[in-house]
Design a protein around this motif. Structure first.
Motif: not given
Lengths: 203, 287
Positions: A67, A72, A76, A79-80, A156, A171, A174
């Motif tokens: 990951h 990946n 993540l 993004k968050w 995931d 995921n 997510d």
């Protein structure tokens, strides 16, 4: 006097059982205070009002590596955290075990891979790991703004070390954050975490 | 608690015999060199020396692991991943699911995994078609597995095996047939039809009640599904006149009631059975 003692014993037992209660989806996430790789102390309770993600990490574990090498996990995190989510990467590897790092080593690694957690919590004694029942790297938890645990499990649905599996993977983290932030129930709230065992200190 | 699997010593013994007899028969048969990858020597074996139309054979993946390294059961427990195989078989041949011997409990701090150390043979029954035109057939397997000691490493390799095709009616055993027999002994069996098993949901525990007709002192349960039973918590067996009551802790991750509890139960003498226990709600108990 005797009754007093019994009441006390019962109270202690009740308190112990609360303390020993592992993290459970739908219940308050266990409170903790931990120190990050910059020496800052973080209490979970200080983040009421925000979503908090806990990500158990071991950079040398092939599942974690999948990951990170693919970008990946970093994506993540970016993004968050950009949307106000607090993201704690947690390292519970004991000294001498795989994945154990000093604070400096971890900070260098974060820069190198462009990881974007809010902070990396160093847990070489495994206290935080044991408190949450963290089993694998990665093992993911999502806590809602009320301090309730809303997700516990895998990142995931593809429990492999193969980077090519990420594209088609669903995921869970997510999905949980997307739903919970929109005020929707988290559809899949418990899954089997997959990966290497967390490299705890021997008891 | 029966923590140790019986398969290890048996397979090791059979493996010893296999090598011993193999030395004698080596001139007659082509040697099968193991593929070596990440602390594992992997060999594809067959229980038969030849293939005959319509007679099923067993293929087996023999994992020979370095000391202190292990691979995983179909339910790996708290961490890990079971080996996976993609068969490449001649047209008309069909491989069944992998057959999993009883695993060992592998403790690691607060975690417990289920797996195998030393050697293990994972078998699969292969259906053989009626018409085979070739004089010999090739079986191949692409295998990937996770092998762990203190650390975990992934490995993958391909192994293959050629067998001649024979029309004769007598079945010729291969020199590893003994190894297959020992591995088959270590497989959990179907529960006898007259036995009864239920699991009572007692809140934080399940009480698995197995009734066989005779008293059983030792019992150990290996759950097939994840997040149902707490892998690292102790199990408590209490003998009854006609069986055993085994209490196992529920997983903290089990949030909704389950209708059945599936797993493998090892009882006195190391005998192992596949169980599916219907889950019954606890009676009018206050707790």
């Amino acid at each position: 006097m005797k009754i007093h003692r019994m009441v006390l014993a019962v109270l202690v037992l009740v308190m112990l059982s609360v303390l020993l209660q592992a993290a459970r989806v739908g219940e308050p996430a266990p409170e903790f205070t931990a120190t990050d790789s910059n020496g800052q102390s973080h209490a979970l309770s200080a983040y009421r009002g925000k979503f908090v993600v806990l990500e158990w990490h071991n950079r040398d574990c092939p599942y974690t590596h999948k990951h990170y090498a693919s970008g990946n996990m970093e994506r993540l995190q970016q993004k968050w955290t950009a949307r106000g989510v607090v993201w704690f990467t947690v390292i519970s590897s004991a000294p001498g075990k795989q994945g154990y790092v000093t604070a400096d080593e971890e900070n260098a690694y974060i820069r190198e891979v462009h990881a974007a957690p809010t902070a990396v919590l160093l847990d070489p004694e495994g206290k935080l790991g044991r408190l949450y029942g963290a089993k694998t790297t990665p093992h993911m938890f999502v806590i809602d703004p009320d301090g309730k645990l809303v997700y516990d499990g895998a990142i995931d649905d593809k429990p492999t070390t193969d980077v090519s599996d990420i594209a088609a993977a669903h995921n869970y983290v997510d999905a949980a954050l997307t739903a919970a932030i929109a005020g929707q129930p988290v559809e899949v709230s418990v899954t089997r975490p997959y990966g290497c065992s967390v490299k705890y200190a021997r008891e | 608690m029966v923590g140790k699997t019986r398969s290890g010593p048996l397979v090791a013994l059979a493996l010893g015999l296999f090598w011993a007899s193999g030395a004698v028969a080596a001139a007659a048969l082509p040697p099968v060199a193991p593929a070596t990858a990440n602390h594992t020597r992997l060999t594809l074996l067959a229980d038969s020396a030849a293939v005959q139309p319509r007679r099923a054979i067993r293929l087996g993946l023999l994992f020979d692991l370095d000391p202190h390294w292990h691979i995983y059961w179909i339910n790996p427990g708290d961490s890990g991943e079971p080996p996976g195989v993609t068969w490449r078989l001649p047209t008309g041949f069909q491989a069944g699911d992998l057959e999993w011997p009883v695993p060992e409990r592998l403790s690691n701090g607060p975690l417990t995994d289920y797996g195998y150390q030393n050697t293990v043979l994972l078998m699969s029954e292969v259906r053989v078609p009626a018409g085979i035109s070739e004089p010999k057939v090739n079986f191949a397997a692409d295998v990937h597995w996770l092998v762990c000691s203190d650390v975990c490493i992934t490995a993958k390799t391909s192994v293959s095996l050629d067998l001649p095709v024979q029309r004769a009616t007598s079945k010729r055993e291969s020199r590893s047939a003994g190894l297959f027999r020992a591995a088959q002994q270590a497989l959990p069996r179907s529960m006898p039809a007259l036995w009864r098993v239920t699991a009572e949901d007692q809140g934080s525990t399940f009480e698995i009640r197995l009734r066989t007709g005779t008293s059983i002192r030792n019992a150990s349960f290996f759950p097939l599904e994840f997040n149902e039973v707490e892998n690292s918590k102790p199990q408590n067996a209490v003998a009854s006149a006609t069986g055993v009551d085994l209490t196992v802790y529920k997983s903290d991750q089990l949030l909704t009631p389950i209708r059945q509890l599936r797993g493998v139960m090892v009882i006195d003498g190391g005998r192992a059975y596949q169980l599916t226990a219907a889950v019954e709600r606890s009676g009018a108990r206050a707790d």
